[in-house]
Design a protein around this motif. Structure first.
Motif, PDB file in Angstrom:
ATOM      1  N   ILE A 256      -6.761   2.481  -2.104  1.00  0.00           N
ATOM      2  CA  ILE A 256      -6.504   3.193  -0.845  1.00  0.00           C
ATOM      3  C   ILE A 256      -7.778   3.288  -0.017  1.00  0.00           C
ATOM      4  O   ILE A 256      -7.774   3.077   1.206  1.00  0.00           O
ATOM      5  CB  ILE A 256      -5.948   4.600  -1.123  1.00  0.00           C
ATOM      6  CG1 ILE A 256      -4.531   4.509  -1.691  1.00  0.00           C
ATOM      7  CG2 ILE A 256      -5.939   5.441   0.144  1.00  0.00           C
ATOM      8  CD1 ILE A 256      -3.502   4.006  -0.712  1.00  0.00           C
TER       9      ILE A 256
ATOM     10  N   LYS B 239       0.330   4.785  -2.175  1.00  0.00           N
ATOM     11  CA  LYS B 239       0.291   6.132  -1.595  1.00  0.00           C
ATOM     12  C   LYS B 239       1.366   7.023  -2.210  1.00  0.00           C
ATOM     13  O   LYS B 239       1.136   8.219  -2.449  1.00  0.00           O
ATOM     14  CB  LYS B 239       0.465   6.053  -0.083  1.00  0.00           C
ATOM     15  CG  LYS B 239      -0.731   5.449   0.645  1.00  0.00           C
ATOM     16  CD  LYS B 239      -0.536   5.471   2.154  1.00  0.00           C
ATOM     17  CE  LYS B 239      -1.788   4.954   2.875  1.00  0.00           C
ATOM     18  NZ  LYS B 239      -1.642   4.995   4.347  1.00  0.00           N
ATOM     19  N   THR B 240       2.525   6.462  -2.465  1.00  0.00           N
ATOM     20  CA  THR B 240       3.597   7.235  -3.085  1.00  0.00           C
ATOM     21  C   THR B 240       3.218   7.638  -4.508  1.00  0.00           C
ATOM     22  O   THR B 240       3.441   8.783  -4.923  1.00  0.00           O
ATOM     23  CB  THR B 240       4.903   6.420  -3.101  1.00  0.00           C
ATOM     24  OG1 THR B 240       5.235   6.045  -1.761  1.00  0.00           O
ATOM     25  CG2 THR B 240       6.039   7.233  -3.692  1.00  0.00           C
TER      26      THR B 240
ATOM     27  N   LEU C 150       0.201   8.141  -5.681  1.00  0.00           N
ATOM     28  CA  LEU C 150      -0.813   9.188  -5.611  1.00  0.00           C
ATOM     29  C   LEU C 150      -0.205  10.528  -5.218  1.00  0.00           C
ATOM     30  O   LEU C 150      -0.650  11.585  -5.683  1.00  0.00           O
ATOM     31  CB  LEU C 150      -1.915   8.792  -4.626  1.00  0.00           C
ATOM     32  CG  LEU C 150      -2.827   7.653  -5.090  1.00  0.00           C
ATOM     33  CD1 LEU C 150      -3.739   7.199  -3.962  1.00  0.00           C
ATOM     34  CD2 LEU C 150      -3.652   8.090  -6.310  1.00  0.00           C
ATOM     35  N   GLU C 151       0.805  10.507  -4.372  1.00  0.00           N
ATOM     36  CA  GLU C 151       1.454  11.753  -3.960  1.00  0.00           C
ATOM     37  C   GLU C 151       2.208  12.383  -5.119  1.00  0.00           C
ATOM     38  O   GLU C 151       2.144  13.597  -5.330  1.00  0.00           O
ATOM     39  CB  GLU C 151       2.409  11.481  -2.793  1.00  0.00           C
ATOM     40  CG  GLU C 151       2.899  12.739  -2.095  1.00  0.00           C
ATOM     41  CD  GLU C 151       1.763  13.535  -1.473  1.00  0.00           C
ATOM     42  OE1 GLU C 151       1.738  14.773  -1.703  1.00  0.00           O
ATOM     43  OE2 GLU C 151       0.912  12.940  -0.794  1.00  0.00           O
TER      44      GLU C 151
ATOM     45  N   LEU D  99       6.020  13.139   2.046  1.00  0.00           N
ATOM     46  CA  LEU D  99       6.053  11.791   2.622  1.00  0.00           C
ATOM     47  C   LEU D  99       7.178  11.608   3.633  1.00  0.00           C
ATOM     48  O   LEU D  99       7.284  10.551   4.258  1.00  0.00           O
ATOM     49  CB  LEU D  99       6.200  10.758   1.506  1.00  0.00           C
ATOM     50  CG  LEU D  99       5.032  10.671   0.511  1.00  0.00           C
ATOM     51  CD1 LEU D  99       5.408   9.789  -0.675  1.00  0.00           C
ATOM     52  CD2 LEU D  99       3.777  10.154   1.192  1.00  0.00           C
TER      53      LEU D  99
ATOM     54  N   GLU E 254      -8.205  10.009  -0.276  1.00  0.00           N
ATOM     55  CA  GLU E 254      -7.724   8.643  -0.104  1.00  0.00           C
ATOM     56  C   GLU E 254      -8.620   7.803   0.806  1.00  0.00           C
ATOM     57  O   GLU E 254      -8.433   6.588   0.915  1.00  0.00           O
ATOM     58  CB  GLU E 254      -6.308   8.668   0.471  1.00  0.00           C
ATOM     59  CG  GLU E 254      -5.273   9.262  -0.484  1.00  0.00           C
ATOM     60  CD  GLU E 254      -3.896   9.369   0.130  1.00  0.00           C
ATOM     61  OE1 GLU E 254      -3.759   9.047   1.334  1.00  0.00           O
ATOM     62  OE2 GLU E 254      -2.959   9.766  -0.577  1.00  0.00           O
TER      63      GLU E 254
ATOM     64  N   VAL F  47      -8.849   8.248   4.079  1.00  0.00           N
ATOM     65  CA  VAL F  47      -8.328   8.208   5.444  1.00  0.00           C
ATOM     66  C   VAL F  47      -9.320   8.866   6.400  1.00  0.00           C
ATOM     67  O   VAL F  47      -9.516   8.427   7.537  1.00  0.00           O
ATOM     68  CB  VAL F  47      -6.959   8.920   5.529  1.00  0.00           C
ATOM     69  CG1 VAL F  47      -6.441   8.953   6.965  1.00  0.00           C
ATOM     70  CG2 VAL F  47      -5.951   8.219   4.616  1.00  0.00           C
TER      71      VAL F  47
ATOM     72  N   ARG G 244      -5.983  15.563   0.825  1.00  0.00           N
ATOM     73  CA  ARG G 244      -5.394  14.289   0.399  1.00  0.00           C
ATOM     74  C   ARG G 244      -5.960  13.138   1.215  1.00  0.00           C
ATOM     75  O   ARG G 244      -6.285  12.077   0.672  1.00  0.00           O
ATOM     76  CB  ARG G 244      -3.869  14.348   0.548  1.00  0.00           C
ATOM     77  CG  ARG G 244      -3.168  13.127  -0.037  1.00  0.00           C
ATOM     78  CD  ARG G 244      -1.672  13.308  -0.075  1.00  0.00           C
ATOM     79  NE  ARG G 244      -1.052  13.205   1.235  1.00  0.00           N
ATOM     80  CZ  ARG G 244      -0.552  14.221   1.926  1.00  0.00           C
ATOM     81  NH1 ARG G 244      -0.607  15.452   1.429  1.00  0.00           N
ATOM     82  NH2 ARG G 244      -0.002  14.050   3.107  1.00  0.00           N
TER      83      ARG G 244
ATOM     84  N   ILE H 222       0.827  -1.208   0.000  1.00  0.00           N
ATOM     85  CA  ILE H 222       0.000   0.000   0.000  1.00  0.00           C
ATOM     86  C   ILE H 222       0.859   1.254   0.000  1.00  0.00           C
ATOM     87  O   ILE H 222       0.435   2.321  -0.475  1.00  0.00           O
ATOM     88  CB  ILE H 222      -0.972  -0.015   1.208  1.00  0.00           C
ATOM     89  CG1 ILE H 222      -2.204   0.865   0.911  1.00  0.00           C
ATOM     90  CG2 ILE H 222      -0.278   0.412   2.482  1.00  0.00           C
ATOM     91  CD1 ILE H 222      -3.105   0.290  -0.140  1.00  0.00           C
ATOM     92  N   THR H 223       2.095   1.161   0.522  1.00  0.00           N
ATOM     93  CA  THR H 223       2.997   2.310   0.523  1.00  0.00           C
ATOM     94  C   THR H 223       3.319   2.760  -0.897  1.00  0.00           C
ATOM     95  O   THR H 223       3.453   3.954  -1.175  1.00  0.00           O
ATOM     96  CB  THR H 223       4.302   1.979   1.263  1.00  0.00           C
ATOM     97  OG1 THR H 223       3.992   1.569   2.584  1.00  0.00           O
ATOM     98  CG2 THR H 223       5.227   3.187   1.323  1.00  0.00           C
TER      99      THR H 223
ATOM    100  N   GLU I 292      -8.280   1.714   3.680  1.00  0.00           N
ATOM    101  CA  GLU I 292      -8.595   2.535   4.845  1.00  0.00           C
ATOM    102  C   GLU I 292      -9.896   2.084   5.503  1.00  0.00           C
ATOM    103  O   GLU I 292     -10.010   2.061   6.725  1.00  0.00           O
ATOM    104  CB  GLU I 292      -8.688   4.014   4.451  1.00  0.00           C
ATOM    105  CG  GLU I 292      -7.357   4.644   4.081  1.00  0.00           C
ATOM    106  CD  GLU I 292      -6.373   4.663   5.229  1.00  0.00           C
ATOM    107  OE1 GLU I 292      -6.806   4.621   6.397  1.00  0.00           O
ATOM    108  OE2 GLU I 292      -5.159   4.724   4.970  1.00  0.00           O
TER     109      GLU I 292
END
Length: 297
Positions: free
Chosen positions: A72, A7-8, A10-11, A25, A137, A139, A133, A3-4, A76
């Motif tokens: 994501i 997230k990277t 998407l960033e 990050l 996502e 969160v 963000r 999942i990291t 979550e």
């Protein structure tokens, strides 16, 4: 899939830059590059076109972005659902800018717990970019912010009117404040309006990007700054801060942002609770603006 890596991805997609993504990050640029490379190797497709100007999504990257957001969100939702403690059946994660938690967020949480005893609530804090963000996502499901960002799948609603007022830590302050003015960056709209209305008001070389930080700073020093009227009311009443006569005010309303696909029943109650909390807040802003008008006569 890690999942990291998602997230990277998407960033980098959001910032258009490996450098900016690494800053957000809190990892090195090489770590970001390695993560994207691993993801591209897994998918067998290049996701970004790299250049000196930054990173732009390829056609495959654009196609993958929607799937990444869905992954994501599912992650979550699963993480939050598993984390629901015994005795609770529903969950809601909300975020707010730092200065909005004491004035509104905590009251909102208290009222929601009374209305939904089965609801477990998690709170997050951050600036608008971070909260946006998080809500994209999955969160968080809702956020309280001063400067909302509209995105597909999100609904933005007004909560409270507020104004930025110029206050100082000494009695009888007057413009141009003798070099004691501290500039607070409340966003591009404020900066434009500030420069137009106060072209000769220059700060002392100090700029804060966080209003709550500036409030604590000026209270303990001979300094002045533009701050939200509702947040300075108790300090004005206590004599720790003082309004600057003839200084213009700038509108700075509070907004709520919601995920459209959040639990409809929970959201309905949460929105009703937030409206009641906003209606129940005293008219501090009106009192301050009236006092400022009286001082400026």
């Amino acid at each position: 899939m890690d999942i990291t890596l998602i997230k990277t991805f998407l960033e980098v997609a959001a910032t258009g830059s490996f450098v900016s993504a690494s800053d957000h990050l809190f990892v090195t640029q090489s770590a970001v590059s390695l993560r994207i490379q691993r993801l591209e190797d897994s998918l067998g497709q290049p996701l970004f076109t790299r250049s000196k100007a930054g990173a732009e999504l390829t056609s495959a990257g654009k196609e993958f972005e929607n799937y990444a957001l869905s992954l994501i969100k599912i992650w979550e939702e699963a993480r939050q659902q598993i984390a629901i403690p015994e005795g609770f059946t529903r969950s809601l994660t909300i975020g707010a800018q730092y200065s909005l938690w004491p004035r509104l967020g905590f009251r909102w949480v208290d009222d929601m717990q009374k209305r939904m005893p089965e609801l477990t609530i998690r709170g997050e804090v951050g600036m608008p970019d971070r909260l946006t963000r998080f809500i994209i996502e999955g969160v968080i499901q809702a956020a309280l912010v001063y400067t909302p960002q509209t995105r597909p799948g999100l609904t933005v609603e007004p909560v409270l009117d507020d104004d930025l007022v110029l206050v100082a830590s000494w009695k009888n302050p007057t413009l141009p404040l003798d070099g004691q003015y501290v500039f607070v960056d409340w966003g591009p709209e404020f900066i434009h309006a500030h420069n137009a209305a106060l072209p000769n008001l220059h700060h002392n070389g100090l700029t804060f990007a966080l209003g709550a930080m500036a409030l604590d700073y000026i209270i303990h020093r001979r300094a002045a700054a533009y701050l939200p009227a509702r947040s300075v009311k108790r300090h004005l009443d206590a004599g720790r801060l003082h309004l600057v006569p003839h200084a213009p005010t700038f509108p700075y309303p509070i907004w709520s942002v919601w995920r459209d696909d959040a639990d409809a029943d929970v959201v309905a109650i949460a929105k009703s609770s937030l409206r009641d909390m906003a209606d129940g807040i005293d008219h501090a802003q009106d009192d301050i603006l009236q006092n400022l008008a009286d001082l400026s006569r």
